[in-house]
Write an enzyme that holds these catalytic residues in place. Structure first.
Site, PDB file in Angstrom:
ATOM      1  N   GLU A  33       0.840  -1.211   0.000  1.00 46.57           N
ATOM      2  CA  GLU A  33       0.000   0.000   0.000  1.00 46.57           C
ATOM      3  C   GLU A  33       0.864   1.246   0.000  1.00 46.57           C
ATOM      4  OE1 GLU A  33      -3.123   0.205  -1.144  1.00 46.57           O
ATOM      5  OE2 GLU A  33      -3.756  -1.154   0.457  1.00 46.57           O
ATOM      6  N   HIS A  34       0.495   2.173  -0.879  1.00 46.98           N
ATOM      7  CA  HIS A  34       1.248   3.412  -1.081  1.00 46.98           C
ATOM      8  C   HIS A  34       2.673   3.122  -1.575  1.00 46.98           C
ATOM      9  CE1 HIS A  34      -1.758   6.315   0.293  1.00 46.98           C
ATOM     10  NE2 HIS A  34      -2.152   5.344   1.109  1.00 46.98           N
ATOM     11  N   GLY A 121     -16.033   5.054  -3.047  1.00 46.40           N
ATOM     12  CA  GLY A 121     -15.271   5.611  -1.926  1.00 46.40           C
ATOM     13  C   GLY A 121     -14.838   4.570  -0.911  1.00 46.40           C
ATOM     14  N   LEU A 124     -12.140   0.384  -3.564  1.00 45.64           N
ATOM     15  CA  LEU A 124     -12.293  -0.842  -4.349  1.00 45.64           C
ATOM     16  C   LEU A 124     -12.210  -0.565  -5.855  1.00 45.64           C
ATOM     17  CD1 LEU A 124     -15.076  -2.633  -2.266  1.00 45.64           C
ATOM     18  CD2 LEU A 124     -12.604  -2.972  -2.178  1.00 45.64           C
ATOM     19  N   SER A 126     -13.399   1.674  -7.890  1.00 46.01           N
ATOM     20  CA  SER A 126     -14.579   1.967  -8.705  1.00 46.01           C
ATOM     21  C   SER A 126     -14.248   2.959  -9.815  1.00 46.01           C
ATOM     22  CB  SER A 126     -15.716   2.494  -7.832  1.00 46.01           C
ATOM     23  OG  SER A 126     -15.291   3.635  -7.117  1.00 46.01           O
ATOM     24  N   GLU A 159      -7.490  10.067 -15.212  1.00 44.99           N
ATOM     25  CA  GLU A 159      -7.761  10.409 -13.809  1.00 44.99           C
ATOM     26  C   GLU A 159      -6.893  11.601 -13.358  1.00 44.99           C
ATOM     27  OE1 GLU A 159      -9.024   7.227 -11.611  1.00 44.99           O
ATOM     28  OE2 GLU A 159      -8.817   8.204  -9.676  1.00 44.99           O
ATOM     29  N   ASP A 171      -4.548   0.558  -9.566  1.00 45.13           N
ATOM     30  CA  ASP A 171      -5.961   0.234  -9.778  1.00 45.13           C
ATOM     31  C   ASP A 171      -6.246  -0.086 -11.243  1.00 45.13           C
ATOM     32  OD1 ASP A 171      -5.790   1.212  -7.229  1.00 45.13           O
ATOM     33  OD2 ASP A 171      -7.473   2.589  -7.376  1.00 45.13           O
ATOM     34  N   TYR A 221      -3.186  12.495   0.331  1.00 44.60           N
ATOM     35  CA  TYR A 221      -2.514  11.634  -0.649  1.00 44.60           C
ATOM     36  C   TYR A 221      -1.385  12.421  -1.333  1.00 44.60           C
ATOM     37  CZ  TYR A 221      -2.242   8.093  -4.403  1.00 44.60           C
ATOM     38  OH  TYR A 221      -1.825   7.116  -5.279  1.00 44.60           O
TER      39      TYR A 221
HETATM   40  C1  GLA Z   1      -5.202   4.898  -4.098  1.00 48.57           C
HETATM   41  C2  GLA Z   1      -4.558   5.058  -5.478  1.00 48.57           C
HETATM   42  C3  GLA Z   1      -3.608   3.917  -5.813  1.00 48.57           C
HETATM   43  C4  GLA Z   1      -2.635   3.645  -4.652  1.00 48.57           C
HETATM   44  C5  GLA Z   1      -3.412   3.515  -3.340  1.00 48.57           C
HETATM   45  C6  GLA Z   1      -2.507   3.339  -2.160  1.00 48.57           C
HETATM   46  O1  GLA Z   1      -6.116   3.853  -4.105  1.00 48.57           O
HETATM   47  O2  GLA Z   1      -5.546   5.127  -6.484  1.00 48.57           O
HETATM   48  O3  GLA Z   1      -2.890   4.206  -7.002  1.00 48.57           O
HETATM   49  O4  GLA Z   1      -1.664   4.639  -4.571  1.00 48.57           O
HETATM   50  O5  GLA Z   1      -4.223   4.654  -3.103  1.00 48.57           O
HETATM   51  O6  GLA Z   1      -1.811   2.146  -2.250  1.00 48.57           O
END
Ligand code: GLA
Length: 390
Positions: A33-34, A121, A124, A126, A159, A171, A221
């Protein structure tokens, strides 16, 4: 009437032409994650929920779109320049169309009806499912082709430019490239991916949506991204070869961490360790060591909470509820960007039955919020539906 019938009916209200159907799944990240915007590794799966598009080509260059979820029909003209970042759902659709054209694809106009069963939100994917399902529909209806990675990159660009979210590539790549029964180990620098088989007979993936929409998500973010870039700038002094935090190993971090100011040091610590954990997790899954996979997920949550500071009270409660059921839960962590959204849980299949109710009740008891719990199946990436079934 099922969702596909509703979609077909909504489409008939736009035009009598017979539609073609396209589906893009949502996704959930198991670990990593991240790390995507740090050129690192992620380990997501696509889920058995998604966005379905019914579409037919038009003879002009207008795109008319009916969203069943928003109960709204809107249109734009590919020959008339449009606005971006209006804060409306059309930004995703129009942004995707304009990005494909900017990449040299000549699209035809189209009538489209859309339906999604992915909660918004919740982290997942979307947004990615919307971009990719529309992108695939427009390309196919126009007789154009694009490989899956290029389509994912177009979704990410849409995006960034048209929605205004500087997301990583995880994603969109998950939504385009995933395979049923597998997790996807993605190298976010080279964009290569390796399919890791999941032991679906003995484990299940459960997503628990806290019902809290990502709060402060987009400003925090961008802040985290900037902190990671700052860490690279500072660490380049002793480590001139590094281009991104992906290039910093745990030993490098431990040796040089004192030159980083807080909170940059803690952010860097999370990314460096999480990157390694994503690789270890892929190995653990590959060798069937689900207990190790679960432990890595638990550690990931701790580091997202304490070092990266992107969790929130409700996510922590949901994770704790799952972790307090050791007979069922192998691992639990927040998933996605954070500050709300969902947790992902790796659960023993033979103890799955009571699990959703147990965590839902515990969570409701503590927060007074009724959560949504989904047992999800690792699913295939985006495709045209040719047999009428999603
Ligand atoms: C969001 C972003 C992804 C990723 C995650 C964190 O969902 O869309 O690209 O950076 O945060 O892992």
């Amino acid at each position: 009437m099922n969702d596909t019938d509703k979609l077909q009916q909504a489409f008939r209200e736009l035009t009598p032409t017979a539609p073609r159907l396209f589906h893009a799944p949502g996704g959930v990240n198991l670990i990593g994650e991240h790390t995507d915007y740090n050129d690192g590794f992620v380990l997501p799966v696509a889920i058995d929920r998604g966005t379905t598009v019914a579409g037919a080509k038009r003879d002009d260059r207008r795109v008319r779109v009916r969203s069943l979820n928003m109960e709204e029909t809107v249109e734009f003209d590919l020959d008339v320049p449009g606005d971006s970042q209006r804060g409306i759902w059309l930004d995703y659709v129009e942004g995707m169309a304009r990005t494909l054209e900017a990449r040299g694809v000549r699209l035809c106009g189209a009538d489209l009806a859309l339906h999604s069963d992915i909660p918004d939100g919740a982290g997942l994917s979307s947004s990615a499912a919307l971009e990719i399902s529309v992108g695939m529909a427009l390309l196919t209806l126009s007789g154009a082709r694009m490989d899956r990675v290029a389509l994912a990159l177009a979704g990410q660009e849409a995006e960034h430019k048209y929605v205004g979210t500087r997301c990583g590539i995880m994603d969109q790549l998950t939504v385009t490239c995933a395979r049923a029964g597998h997790a996807l180990l993605i190298d976010c620098r080279t964009l290569e991916n390796i399919y890791i088989p999941l032991d679906t007979a003995s484990t299940a993936i459960v997503v628990a949506d806290t019902g809290i929409k990502h709060r402060l998500a987009s400003s925090a973010y961008s802040e985290r991204r900037a902190e990671c870039e700052r860490a690279v700038e500072i660490l380049r002094e002793p480590l001139p070869h590094i281009r991104a935090l992906r290039d910093v190993c745990v030993a490098d971090f431990e040796r040089h961490q004192m030159i980083l100011p807080e909170p940059v040091r803690s952010r860097c610590k999370h990314v460096v360790k999480e990157n390694k954990s994503a690789l270890l997790a892929a190995q653990a899954l590959h060798s069937g060591d689900v207990a190790k996979m679960g432990r890595l997920m638990n550690c990931s949550h701790k580091s997202l909470r304490d070092d990266y500071e992107v969790s929130c009270a409700e996510l922590d409660v949901m994770v704790k509820s799952a972790q307090s059921l050791p007979g069922a839960t192998l691992g639990a962590r927040m998933t996605g960007g954070g500050f709300g959204g969902a947790t992902v849980n790796l659960v023993r299949r033979d103890a799955l039955e009571g699990f959703p109710d147990a965590i839902a009740l515990d969570y409701l008891w503590i927060t007074n919020i009724s959560p949504s719990i989904y047992v999800v199946e690792a699913s295939d990436g985006a495709a045209e539906i040719t047999d009428g079934n999603v």
